[in-house]
Write an enzyme that holds these catalytic residues in place. Structure first.
Site, PDB file in Angstrom:
ATOM      1  N   HIS A 180     -46.060  -9.890  65.234  1.00  0.00           N
ATOM      2  CA  HIS A 180     -45.618 -11.249  64.873  1.00  0.00           C
ATOM      3  C   HIS A 180     -45.619 -12.234  66.040  1.00  0.00           C
ATOM      4  CE1 HIS A 180     -41.919  -9.811  66.685  1.00  0.00           C
ATOM      5  NE2 HIS A 180     -41.495 -11.058  66.738  1.00  0.00           N
TER       6      HIS A 180
HETATM    7  C1  UD1 Z   1     -38.204 -15.313  66.004  1.00  0.00           C
HETATM    8  C2  UD1 Z   1     -37.859 -15.113  67.469  1.00  0.00           C
HETATM    9  C3  UD1 Z   1     -38.487 -13.808  67.969  1.00  0.00           C
HETATM   10  C4  UD1 Z   1     -38.140 -12.642  67.075  1.00  0.00           C
HETATM   11  C5  UD1 Z   1     -38.537 -12.977  65.667  1.00  0.00           C
HETATM   12  C6  UD1 Z   1     -38.209 -11.852  64.735  1.00  0.00           C
HETATM   13  C7  UD1 Z   1     -37.687 -17.188  68.785  1.00  0.00           C
HETATM   14  C8  UD1 Z   1     -38.377 -18.033  69.794  1.00  0.00           C
HETATM   15  N1  UD1 Z   1     -38.405 -16.163  68.306  1.00  0.00           N
HETATM   16  O1  UD1 Z   1     -39.600 -15.543  65.932  1.00  0.00           O
HETATM   17  O2  UD1 Z   1     -38.015 -13.538  69.263  1.00  0.00           O
HETATM   18  O3  UD1 Z   1     -38.820 -11.495  67.514  1.00  0.00           O
HETATM   19  O4  UD1 Z   1     -37.831 -14.163  65.282  1.00  0.00           O
HETATM   20  O5  UD1 Z   1     -38.511 -12.112  63.436  1.00  0.00           O
HETATM   21  O6  UD1 Z   1     -36.558 -17.448  68.451  1.00  0.00           O
HETATM   22  N2  UD1 Z   1     -40.290 -18.122  58.452  1.00  0.00           N
HETATM   23  C9  UD1 Z   1     -40.127 -17.912  57.105  1.00  0.00           C
HETATM   24  N3  UD1 Z   1     -38.903 -17.470  56.699  1.00  0.00           N
HETATM   25  C10 UD1 Z   1     -37.873 -17.236  57.535  1.00  0.00           C
HETATM   26  C11 UD1 Z   1     -38.075 -17.482  58.907  1.00  0.00           C
HETATM   27  C12 UD1 Z   1     -39.283 -17.913  59.350  1.00  0.00           C
HETATM   28  O7  UD1 Z   1     -41.018 -18.106  56.307  1.00  0.00           O
HETATM   29  O8  UD1 Z   1     -36.793 -16.830  57.087  1.00  0.00           O
HETATM   30  C13 UD1 Z   1     -41.615 -18.569  58.927  1.00  0.00           C
HETATM   31  C14 UD1 Z   1     -41.690 -20.035  59.104  1.00  0.00           C
HETATM   32  O9  UD1 Z   1     -42.933 -20.471  58.664  1.00  0.00           O
HETATM   33  C15 UD1 Z   1     -41.585 -20.227  60.600  1.00  0.00           C
HETATM   34  C16 UD1 Z   1     -42.198 -18.954  61.148  1.00  0.00           C
HETATM   35  O10 UD1 Z   1     -41.878 -17.951  60.172  1.00  0.00           O
HETATM   36  O11 UD1 Z   1     -42.213 -21.358  61.036  1.00  0.00           O
HETATM   37  C17 UD1 Z   1     -41.661 -18.536  62.477  1.00  0.00           C
HETATM   38  O12 UD1 Z   1     -40.238 -18.508  62.465  1.00  0.00           O
HETATM   39  P1  UD1 Z   1     -39.415 -18.831  63.819  1.00  0.00           P
HETATM   40  O13 UD1 Z   1     -37.985 -18.715  63.557  1.00  0.00           O
HETATM   41  O14 UD1 Z   1     -39.929 -20.102  64.385  1.00  0.00           O
HETATM   42  O15 UD1 Z   1     -39.868 -17.722  64.843  1.00  0.00           O
HETATM   43  P2  UD1 Z   1     -40.276 -16.193  64.643  1.00  0.00           P
HETATM   44  O16 UD1 Z   1     -41.746 -16.071  64.833  1.00  0.00           O
HETATM   45  O17 UD1 Z   1     -39.692 -15.627  63.402  1.00  0.00           O
END
Ligand code: UD1
Length: 363
Positions: free
Chosen positions: A210
């Site tokens: 991821h």
């Molecule tokens: C975050 C953490 C990372 C951790 C990961 C575990 C940071 C910088 N990164 O990354 O360290 O390993 O979580 O999962 O804080 N999204 C959904 N549903 C959700 C959450 C996210 O669809 O419930 C999608 C959204 O499109 C979003 C993308 O996932 O833009 C990324 O989510 P984000 O919270 O920005 O960072 P992660 O890649 O999940």
């Protein structure tokens, strides 16, 4: 009553806060006046990224949800800071306790410290040295303004000392993520993919990817998965797909008879899968700790780690982000020559109790 704010925002936070909350509640039942407010920033919001962890790990409903949702790094940071600042202005707590390295961790520690609320960082002092990862920036900023460090390893302690943190601010307590792992192990249960894919213990691989630098480039992601499949000896490859990865995977048209994609799994289902796997290929940090404790070979698709003890003591090895270099690692794995590993000091299931005992003296 001495009130602590406990901050959680994203999936890897939930298994770290659960045992601390349970230890605080146990202390309360024994007459302690330590209390807490649980603040969910809403960084992760899907049921399978957040709600299911609260249910399975017995975490109570948060007192507040800042509902920040998705966005750029700056948008998320700003939204969390604004939301948490409002809470602190309405009622100040005695301490802001943050865990791990996600954006919520950094945003809340800045907000608290600027309002003169001290910060404790669980999992403080670890570094990958890789500034291209947002988590490394989060760790550096958080630790620069942390009062008390609850650490998982001697490497973290040494790093903090080297940077001038005085001994009385460093508490080597172990790993709260492992508290949860050991507590929940008897409850692990097979996910539905187990039946669907006809999985058998020690006869499949688990993959999780991821990190933006692994999954945001579609061609890179495709080559990486194809390489893993090539080296899988036909074993089923089970890949629970993070939402970020799912978006990019959709356009790749990748299909193989032994590739099994699923939604992100619950904690109990995912760790059942890991515990029984032949090996795990991942770019997560937390999973390298869990595989170390469960004695499962772990191949980390990163060029660096902030958790070196998973390599020096545990079952983890860095295979890098260039799939062209994977062949020798898989050869060793498939030949049954992977290292066995041991469990790092204080990863014993009692970390949260130690943290609460320290908190009782500190605030
Ligand atoms: C975050 C953490 C990372 C951790 C990961 C575990 C940071 C910088 N990164 O990354 O360290 O390993 O979580 O999962 O804080 N999204 C959904 N549903 C959700 C959450 C996210 O669809 O419930 C999608 C959204 O499109 C979003 C993308 O996932 O833009 C990324 O989510 P984000 O919270 O920005 O960072 P992660 O890649 O999940």
């Amino acid at each position: 009553m001495r009130k602590i704010d406990i901050i959680a925002g994203a999936r890897p936070n939930f298994m770290k806060i659960a045992p601390i909350i349970h230890a605080l509640e146990a202390a309360r039942r024994n007459g302690s006046d330590l209390a807490y407010r649980l603040i969910h920033t809403g960084q992760h919001y899907d049921k399978n990224m957040s709600g299911s962890f609260f249910e399975q790990l017995g975490i109570p409903d948060p007192h507040f949800n800042l509902e920040v949702g998705s966005g750029t790094q700056a948008e998320q940071t700003a939204g969390i800071m604004t939301g948490y600042e409002k809470l602190l202005l309405a009622e100040k707590s005695r301490l802001c306790l943050v865990v791990g390295d996600v954006t919520s961790t950094m945003a809340c520690s800045i907000t608290a410290q600027k309002l003169h609320v001290p910060v404790a960082h669980v999992e403080g002092g670890i570094r990958s040295g890789d500034w291209s990862m947002p988590e490394e920036i989060n760790r550096m900023v958080t630790d620069a303004i942390t009062n008390w460090f609850f650490t998982t390893s001697e490497v973290a302690n040494a790093y903090l000392r080297k940077t001038g943190v005085s001994e009385d601010r460093i508490f080597f307590v172990g790993n709260t993520m492992i508290d949860t792992l050991l507590r929940q192990m008897p409850n692990f249960r097979a996910p539905t993919i187990w039946q669907q894919a006809g999985l058998q213990a020690q006869k499949y691989l688990v993959v999780t990817l991821h990190r933006p630098n692994n999954v945001d480039g579609e061609q890179h992601l495709k080559t990486m998965l194809e390489t893993i499949l090539t080296h899988s000896n036909g074993m089923p490859v089970v890949f629970p797909v993070h939402p970020r990865t799912a978006k990019n995977l959709a356009g790749l048209g990748l299909a193989a008879p032994n590739l099994h994609l699923t939604e992100p799994l619950g904690y109990l289902e995912f760790n059942y899968l890991v515990k029984n796997a032949f090996a795990v290929v991942t770019d997560s940090g937390g999973i390298t700790e869990e595989t170390t404790v469960m004695g499962v070979p772990c191949l980390t698709a990163r060029d660096n780690t902030e958790r070196p003890e998973t390599i020096t003591v545990g079952t983890n090895e860095l295979i890098g982000t260039d799939p062209g270099r994977y062949a020798p690692y898989f050869a060793k794995l498939m030949a049954g020559n992977w290292k066995k590993g041991q469990i790092p000091p204080l990863w014993d299931g009692k970390t949260a109790e130690r943290i609460v005992a320290h908190l009782d003296k500190l605030i």
